[in-house]
Design a protein around this motif. Structure first.
Motif, short mmCIF file in Angstrom:
data_model
loop_
_atom_site.label_atom_id
_atom_site.label_comp_id
_atom_site.label_asym_id
_atom_site.label_seq_id
_atom_site.Cartn_x
_atom_site.Cartn_y
_atom_site.Cartn_z
N LEU A 1 36.44 49.68 26.15
CA LEU A 1 35.16 50.07 25.21
C LEU A 1 34.97 48.69 24.35
CD1 LEU A 1 36.27 53.58 23.62
CD2 LEU A 1 34.66 53.10 25.50
N ASP A 2 33.56 48.31 24.75
CA ASP A 2 33.33 46.99 24.17
C ASP A 2 32.85 47.13 22.80
OD1 ASP A 2 32.33 44.13 24.60
OD2 ASP A 2 30.59 44.83 24.31
N VAL A 3 33.43 46.20 22.06
CA VAL A 3 33.22 45.95 20.58
C VAL A 3 32.61 44.63 20.19
CG1 VAL A 3 35.12 47.47 20.08
CG2 VAL A 3 35.44 45.20 20.29
N GLY A 4 31.87 43.98 21.34
CA GLY A 4 31.22 42.72 21.14
C GLY A 4 31.67 41.48 21.90
N THR A 5 32.91 41.73 22.84
CA THR A 5 33.47 40.64 23.60
C THR A 5 32.31 40.31 24.69
OG1 THR A 5 35.57 41.58 23.13
CG2 THR A 5 35.50 39.86 24.87
N LEU A 6 31.62 41.16 25.13
CA LEU A 6 30.76 40.81 26.32
C LEU A 6 29.59 39.92 25.82
CD1 LEU A 6 30.15 44.15 28.65
CD2 LEU A 6 31.28 41.85 29.31
N ALA A 7 29.16 40.33 24.76
CA ALA A 7 28.10 39.01 24.19
C ALA A 7 28.59 37.69 24.28
CB ALA A 7 27.70 39.45 22.96
N ARG A 8 29.90 37.61 23.74
CA ARG A 8 30.42 36.33 23.62
C ARG A 8 30.93 35.75 24.92
NH1 ARG A 8 31.69 35.31 18.19
NH2 ARG A 8 31.79 33.09 18.99
N ILE A 9 31.12 36.46 25.94
CA ILE A 9 31.32 36.01 27.55
C ILE A 9 29.85 35.67 28.08
CG2 ILE A 9 31.92 36.65 29.95
CD1 ILE A 9 33.81 38.69 28.56
N LYS A 10 28.70 36.44 27.88
CA LYS A 10 27.58 35.95 28.11
C LYS A 10 27.05 34.72 27.31
CE LYS A 10 26.02 40.77 29.21
NZ LYS A 10 24.96 41.82 28.42
N ALA A 11 27.54 34.44 26.13
CA ALA A 11 27.05 33.25 25.58
C ALA A 11 28.07 32.12 25.95
CB ALA A 11 27.21 33.61 23.92
N GLY A 12 29.01 32.19 26.80
CA GLY A 12 29.61 31.18 27.12
C GLY A 12 30.64 30.93 26.35
N ASP A 13 31.24 31.63 25.40
CA ASP A 13 32.41 31.31 24.31
C ASP A 13 33.63 31.89 25.01
OD1 ASP A 13 30.37 30.55 22.49
OD2 ASP A 13 30.11 32.45 21.76
N ILE A 14 33.56 32.57 25.91
CA ILE A 14 34.62 33.12 26.55
C ILE A 14 34.48 32.67 28.08
CG2 ILE A 14 36.34 34.91 26.94
CD1 ILE A 14 35.29 36.42 24.47
N LYS A 15 35.48 32.31 28.64
CA LYS A 15 35.37 31.89 30.18
C LYS A 15 36.04 33.04 30.92
CE LYS A 15 35.21 26.74 30.03
NZ LYS A 15 35.80 25.69 30.54
N VAL A 16 35.81 33.40 32.21
CA VAL A 16 36.42 34.59 32.85
C VAL A 16 37.27 33.93 34.00
CG1 VAL A 16 36.12 36.65 33.96
CG2 VAL A 16 35.02 36.25 32.01
N PHE A 17 38.16 34.20 34.27
CA PHE A 17 38.93 33.80 35.65
C PHE A 17 39.50 34.82 36.27
CE2 PHE A 17 38.88 29.83 32.81
CZ PHE A 17 39.01 28.89 33.69
N PRO A 18 39.65 34.54 37.54
CA PRO A 18 40.39 35.82 38.31
C PRO A 18 42.04 35.59 38.23
CG PRO A 18 40.01 33.79 39.87
CD PRO A 18 39.72 33.62 38.45
N GLY A 19 42.63 36.38 39.11
CA GLY A 19 44.13 36.34 38.77
C GLY A 19 44.98 34.99 38.90
N VAL A 20 45.99 35.03 38.32
CA VAL A 20 46.93 33.83 38.21
C VAL A 20 47.62 33.50 39.35
CG1 VAL A 20 48.81 32.71 36.98
CG2 VAL A 20 47.21 33.86 35.32
N LYS A 21 47.69 32.57 39.91
CA LYS A 21 48.49 32.13 41.21
C LYS A 21 49.73 31.55 40.61
CE LYS A 21 48.41 29.56 45.33
NZ LYS A 21 47.72 28.49 46.06
N ARG A 22 49.83 30.71 39.70
CA ARG A 22 51.02 30.14 39.30
C ARG A 22 50.70 29.43 37.88
NH1 ARG A 22 52.16 24.53 40.21
NH2 ARG A 22 50.47 23.57 41.44
#
Length: 429
Positions: A296-317
């Motif tokens: 349930l989004d409480v404001g995080t998506l807006a910060r992702i859209k603004a570029g304040d939070i980067k998104v990465f896929p799974g960790v390899k190592r």
């Protein structure tokens, strides 16, 4: 060796070691393991029926997960009416989404209202059913290295889904020189101000911690390893959960899912374009199949859209300074926060029962039938449906024990004098 570990070692070799000094206590009602919301709910429902119980809690307080292992800005993710325990609602002056401190206050008032007095700092090390005498034997250690065995006819497992932090293994873990903690150790973003932080896990906790880091001038990145449903916390002027429950009274689950996804697409857009793909099936159906709760989004998506939070896929190592991801990208980080959830610890102490899976510590029978086992064994707080599911199971457990109490426990207490009861316990030696 620590006396507690020595005790466990002896018990593993012999369930009745002669060299172990144990004080035994007869409990006329059920023993409840865990003084969190689930354990309190069962005890209160039993109290309403005139049945005494004994709550054993390894920590020094009620709701220790909430008090010690949650972050400061935490609020209930669902409206309070869906999180209240049986027979006592939240105070009217509490907000729709109570804070962590308000929830702990509610638990304290709940225990006081029903005169529930858990025995704190009692860590259950072993519990097994003595078929010869038809009784449960629950061995616990105390703060002064005291060992007590509680003997009872009913055992309620209320340690819940979040008993222990789950920390996955990462290749290169020993190479990473930055700070790495689990969310159970995270309080606020104060100490991470100005730092690059990787949050591994995109559930409700991971998403909200990213937001908290942003608010404290950190530079968070989020690992999204699997598909996940993200929904607005509010839809059409009401809570998304409340709207879902209302629609399910009139429409099939798949239709409700379509409505939720349509509104979500309008409000939040296509999360896949942000690196957060959705499962192929709708959020409610996905929850019923996998047990995974929509975020349930409480404001995080807006910060992702603004570029304040980067998104990465799974960790390899992990590397000396950061992380290599499965898409071959590499990034340096000052710290890593593991929002990888918790796990049940039931298999570590509950022995000789087929009610719980050795693999994950959950009841083998799926919801809604996982609350009752054999020989007076019960489970509460393992529905993957939050406090609402725990409350439903608490009511059913109390009703079931009440029936047994009338036919068995009352008869036992009437027929045996105190002296006879003491002799009965001595037989177990």
């Amino acid at each position: 060796m620590d006396p507690i570990d020595e005790m466990g070692s002896k018990l593993a070799q012999d369930p009745n070691p002669q060299s172990l000094t144990v004080r035994r206590v007869w409990v006329p009602g059920p023993v409840i393991v865990g003084a969190g919301p689930s354990g309190l709910a069962v005890a209160a429902c039993l109290k309403e029926k005139g049945i005494p119980s004994l709550i054993l809690e390894r920590a020094d307080c009620l709701g220790s997960l909430w008090k010690y292992r949650t972050y400061n800005r935490l609020r209930l993710h669902l409206p309070k009416q869906f999180c209240q325990l049986p027979n006592l609602p939240f105070p009217k002056n509490f907000p729709t989404y109570p804070t962590k401190e308000q929830f702990l206050t509610y638990l304290e008032s709940y225990a006081k209202h029903f005169n529930l007095r858990p025995v704190f700092e009692r860590a259950v090390k072993r519990a097994h059913y003595d078929a010869r005498h038809g009784l449960w034997r629950v061995l616990a250690s105390g703060p002064k290295k005291e060992v007590v065995e509680y003997v009872c006819q009913w055992l309620v497992v209320a340690t819940g889904e979040n008993a222990e932090a789950y920390v996955p293994h990462f290749e290169g873990r020993e190479e990473f020189k930055g700070k790495m903690i689990h969310t159970s150790e995270y309080k606020s973003g104060d100490e991470f101000s100005g730092k690059k932080v990787l949050v591994v896990g995109c559930g409700n906790s991971g998403m909200e911690i990213c937001l908290d880091l942003c608010n404290h001038n950190a530079y968070p990145s989020l690992v999204v390893r699997e598909s996940v449903h993200i929904l607005p916390q509010q839809m059409l002027g009401s809570s998304t959960f409340g709207l879902s429950m209302c629609l399910l009274k009139w429409f099939p689950l798949k239709i409700v899912d379509q409505v939720l996804l349509l509104i979500t697409r309008v409000m939040l857009g296509d999360t896949a374009q942000l690196g957060i793909p959705r499962p192929r099936i709708g959020p409610l159906e996905y929850k019923s199949i996998s047990g995974k709760t929509p975020v349930l989004d409480v404001g995080t998506l807006a910060r992702i859209k603004a570029g304040d939070i980067k998104v990465f896929p799974g960790v390899k190592r992990l590397t000396h300074q950061g992380t290599e991801f499965v898409d071959e990208r590499m990034e340096n980080f000052d710290a890593i926060i593991l929002a990888t959830g918790f796990k049940s610890n039931v298999p570590c102490w509950l022995k000789d029962t087929f009610m719980f899976s050795e693999k994950d510590g959950y009841p083998v029978k799926p919801f809604p039938n996982g609350w009752k086992g054999k020989d007076g064994l019960y489970a509460v707080g393992f529905t993957k449906r939050g406090l609402l599911g725990a409350s439903h199971d608490a009511i059913r457990i109390a009703e079931d024990i009440n029936q047994d109490w009338k036919s068995k426990a009352t008869q036992l207490m009437q027929q045996r004098s105190i002296t006879q009861l003491k002799s009965f316990i001595e037989v177990l030696n």
